[in-house]
Write a protein that holds these residues in place. Structure first.
Motif, mmCIF file in Angstrom:
data_model
loop_
_atom_site.group_PDB
_atom_site.id
_atom_site.type_symbol
_atom_site.label_atom_id
_atom_site.label_comp_id
_atom_site.label_asym_id
_atom_site.label_seq_id
_atom_site.Cartn_x
_atom_site.Cartn_y
_atom_site.Cartn_z
ATOM 1 N N TYR A 306 0.832 -1.215 0.000
ATOM 2 C CA TYR A 306 0.000 0.000 0.000
ATOM 3 C C TYR A 306 0.862 1.259 0.000
ATOM 4 N N ALA A 307 1.927 1.259 0.822
ATOM 5 C CA ALA A 307 2.766 2.463 0.919
ATOM 6 C C ALA A 307 3.398 2.807 -0.427
ATOM 7 N N GLY A 308 3.518 1.826 -1.316
ATOM 8 C CA GLY A 308 4.109 2.069 -2.637
ATOM 9 C C GLY A 308 3.302 3.061 -3.463
ATOM 10 N N LEU A 309 2.007 3.186 -3.168
ATOM 11 C CA LEU A 309 1.178 4.141 -3.906
ATOM 12 C C LEU A 309 1.564 5.579 -3.577
ATOM 13 N N PHE A 310 2.226 5.773 -2.424
ATOM 14 C CA PHE A 310 2.613 7.121 -2.001
ATOM 15 C C PHE A 310 4.037 7.474 -2.421
ATOM 16 N N GLY A 311 4.740 6.524 -3.050
ATOM 17 C CA GLY A 311 6.150 6.762 -3.398
ATOM 18 C C GLY A 311 6.258 7.534 -4.701
ATOM 19 N N GLY A 312 7.460 7.507 -5.254
ATOM 20 C CA GLY A 312 7.659 8.044 -6.603
ATOM 21 C C GLY A 312 7.793 9.550 -6.673
ATOM 22 N N GLY A 313 8.139 10.200 -5.562
ATOM 23 C CA GLY A 313 8.494 11.629 -5.647
ATOM 24 C C GLY A 313 7.326 12.576 -5.521
ATOM 25 N N GLY A 314 6.172 12.245 -6.066
ATOM 26 C CA GLY A 314 5.001 13.121 -5.931
ATOM 27 C C GLY A 314 5.093 14.344 -6.816
ATOM 28 N N PRO A 315 4.049 15.172 -6.745
ATOM 29 C CA PRO A 315 4.006 16.349 -7.608
ATOM 30 C C PRO A 315 5.032 17.396 -7.194
ATOM 31 N N GLN A 316 5.405 18.230 -8.139
ATOM 32 C CA GLN A 316 6.374 19.299 -7.869
ATOM 33 C C GLN A 316 5.675 20.501 -7.236
ATOM 34 N N PRO A 317 6.266 21.068 -6.179
ATOM 35 C CA PRO A 317 5.656 22.256 -5.584
ATOM 36 C C PRO A 317 5.874 23.507 -6.426
ATOM 37 N N GLY A 318 5.210 24.582 -6.052
ATOM 38 C CA GLY A 318 5.532 25.890 -6.623
ATOM 39 C C GLY A 318 4.569 26.367 -7.672
ATOM 40 N N GLY A 319 3.651 25.511 -8.134
ATOM 41 C CA GLY A 319 2.731 25.934 -9.196
ATOM 42 C C GLY A 319 1.792 27.028 -8.713
ATOM 43 N N ILE A 320 1.366 27.856 -9.643
ATOM 44 C CA ILE A 320 0.389 28.898 -9.325
ATOM 45 C C ILE A 320 -0.901 28.499 -10.009
ATOM 46 N N GLY A 321 -2.012 28.586 -9.315
ATOM 47 C CA GLY A 321 -3.248 28.197 -9.989
ATOM 48 C C GLY A 321 -4.463 28.392 -9.130
ATOM 49 N N ASP A 322 -5.575 27.873 -9.614
ATOM 50 C CA ASP A 322 -6.853 28.002 -8.920
ATOM 51 C C ASP A 322 -7.461 26.607 -8.790
ATOM 52 N N LEU A 323 -8.234 26.415 -7.739
ATOM 53 C CA LEU A 323 -8.843 25.114 -7.485
ATOM 54 C C LEU A 323 -10.258 25.324 -6.966
ATOM 55 N N ARG A 324 -11.215 24.636 -7.584
ATOM 56 C CA ARG A 324 -12.622 24.700 -7.131
ATOM 57 C C ARG A 324 -13.133 23.279 -6.945
ATOM 58 N N THR A 325 -14.091 23.117 -6.056
ATOM 59 C CA THR A 325 -14.630 21.764 -5.865
ATOM 60 C C THR A 325 -16.135 21.764 -5.824
#
Ligand SMILES: Cc1cc2nc3c(=O)[nH]c(=O)nc-3n(C[C@H](O)[C@H](O)[C@H](O)COP(=O)(O)OP(=O)(O)OC[C@H]3O[C@@H](n4cnc5c(N)ncnc54)[C@H](O)[C@@H]3O)c2cc1C
Length: 462
Positions: A306-325
């Motif tokens: 299960y922990a393998g799903l969290f590996g692999g470096g993940g997304p890069q920080p620093g992006g600028i953007g907007d998020l709605r849900t």
């Protein structure tokens, strides 16, 4: 430079913060400190926000001192764990940030099935430690997110339909209140606070410890699949998730394919359907068969820890953007062709990197009553998040215009998931907390933080 960070106001702040500096030494960072800029960086970029100081606290006693000093000096306070919230709550202009990242202890008690995380622990660190013992608590999909931040807002992730939201697995917490008192919140002690912490965010105090239910989860079937962006494929994928057994959790992104190594060059920047999936039980192949029948471009779904799903470096920080849900449907409802077409068309027309993230709810999430926790959105079939990125701050309005029009086209306005909101207006607060939930949250706020010290968040006003 903001009004709050002129040299003369900064020296006034420095003087007011002297008692805290005496206690923390070089763990109190002011803008003059070499480590300040890095420490004041959060996952999402945006307009500059310069705190007067960052307190890298280690104990509940230090937090109590920091809160007292900030209130005496009239400084606003922000609390930071993983620093991932899109609304950038972890930075407050001209205020004091309590940075909890040095409070990163995890204790796992397999015998009682309880994992204890200090307030600054990251989801990946906890998941790895638990995984070594064949155990897990469900968070989201990303290891660098803070356990406290994701838990206080809800926590929708790879194990939610099987084991509930993260809030449904919170057994208790230790909290430093605005007046410096350290209290326990659980089903027996301060149950009103315990109810509010399970979805009500960082409004009530600084959480120094979370006690979380551990489950036996060793190997899962999971990973990424990608398809060409056709309406039929999207409808089939979403129907498979909505109708599937509780074991299946994850998400589908209608997105412009990222320039990631595993993505073939000819697909990069083009609209695709990309799913991240997890199935912790037997029968995964049968569950995923309709998805494989859609002839995926990439199929990385395999058996892994299960922990393998969290590996692999993940997304890069620093992006600028907007998020709605927003949320869609109820029960096992799933979107029709018109909705799927609108989603694909919206992403195809986006002015920059963009994704519509669609997560099946249902299962164990829906078996909890709407008033049992401050996360009240229990009956929707799907949670949807619309994210648009901009190349620079100047491009942000264009990204915001796109997220607004995509959200309208998808019919997701009016209700939202607080952890995926890029803005923090009172309309957002009302969308996160339906009427009776907000009324009750305000009562708890009046009892535990009557002067609204913890305002740098989706603020429940007393
Ligand atoms: C790349 C990425 C992936 C994500 N994936 C998921 C996902 O799969 N599922 C999901 O549900 N969410 C997900 N999220 C959203 C995430 O849950 C929220 O942004 C969450 O608030 C982040 O918590 P944090 O501790 O990292 O952030 P922070 O910005 O540090 O904190 C967020 C909020 O929580 C408060 N807070 C944090 N720690 C404490 C504490 N100890 N005591 C009191 N208040 C505290 C802060 O004051 C702030 O209001 C994702 C976000 C990103 C950027």
């Amino acid at each position: 430079m903001s009004a709050q960070s002129t040299p003369s106001t900064q020296s006034t702040h420095d003087a007011a913060l002297a008692p805290l500096a005496a206690e923390l030494g070089d763990r109190l960072l002011t803008p003059a400190a070499a480590a300040f800029a890095d420490t004041a960086t959060v996952f999402v970029g945006g307009p500059p926000r310069t705190p007067a100081a960052i307190a890298r606290v280690r104990t509940a006693a230090e937090i109590a001192t920091a809160l007292a000093v900030a209130q005496d000096a009239g400084l606003p306070v922000a609390v930071r764990a993983g620093g991932h919230h899109q609304a950038r709550h972890a930075l407050v202009d001209g205020g004091l940030v309590l940075d909890l990242r040095l409070m990163d202890g995890v204790e796992l008690d397999a015998a009682s099935g309880v994992g204890r995380a200090q307030g600054g622990v990251l989801a990946g660190a906890y998941t790895e430690a638990a995984g070594e013992r064949g155990l897990a608590t469900g968070f989201g999909d990303t290891g660098s997110v803070g356990v406290a931040g994701i838990t206080l807002g809800g926590g929708i992730g790879y194990l939610s339909r099987r084991l509930g939201l993260t809030v449904d697995n919170l057994l208790g917490a230790e909290v430093v209140l605005a007046d410096g008192r350290v209290v326990r919140a659980d089903a027996d002690e301060n149950p009103d606070l315990f109810w509010a912490l399970r979805g009500g965010g960082g409004n009530f105090g600084v959480v120094t410890r979370l006690d979380l239910r551990l489950h036996e989860v060793a190997t899962v079937t999971g990973g990424m699949m990608m398809w060409r962006p056709t309406t039929d494929a999207l409808v089939t994928i979403l129907r498979t998730l909505a109708d599937g057994p509780d074991e299946i959790s994850g998400m589908v992104n209608v997105m412009l394919a990222p320039p990631a190594p595993m993505v073939p060059e000819e697909l990069r920047g083009k609209p695709v359907l990309m799913a991240l999936l997890c199935h912790p039980g037997a029968g995964a192949d049968e569950t995923f068969a309709p998805l494989r029948a859609l002839d995926p471009l990439l199929d990385g779904v395999t058996e892994l820890p299960y922990a393998g799903l969290f590996g692999g470096g993940g997304p890069q920080p620093g992006g600028i953007g907007d998020l709605r849900t927003g949320f869609l449907g109820t029960g096992t409802w799933s979107p029709d062709e018109a909705w799927a077409t609108a989603a694909i068309e919206a992403v195809s027309a986006s002015p920059g990197p963009a994704a519509i993230n669609i997560r099946p709810m249902g299962g164990a999430i829906a078996r909890v009553d709407a008033d049992a926790t401050a996360f009240a959105h229990r009956d929707p079939a799907f949670m949807v998040a619309v994210g648009g990125n901009a190349p620079s701050l100047e491009g942000l309005p264009v990204a915001q215009e796109w997220t607004a029009s995509a959200a309208a086209a998808l019919g997701i306005e009016g209700r939202g998931y607080v952890n995926f909101m890029g803005t923090a207006t009172q309309d957002d607060v009302r969308a996160a907390y339906p009427g009776p939930t907000l009324t009750r949250l305000r009562e708890v706020k009046r009892a535990y933080d009557p002067t609204n010290v913890f305002a740098a968040t989706h603020n429940i006003r007393p």
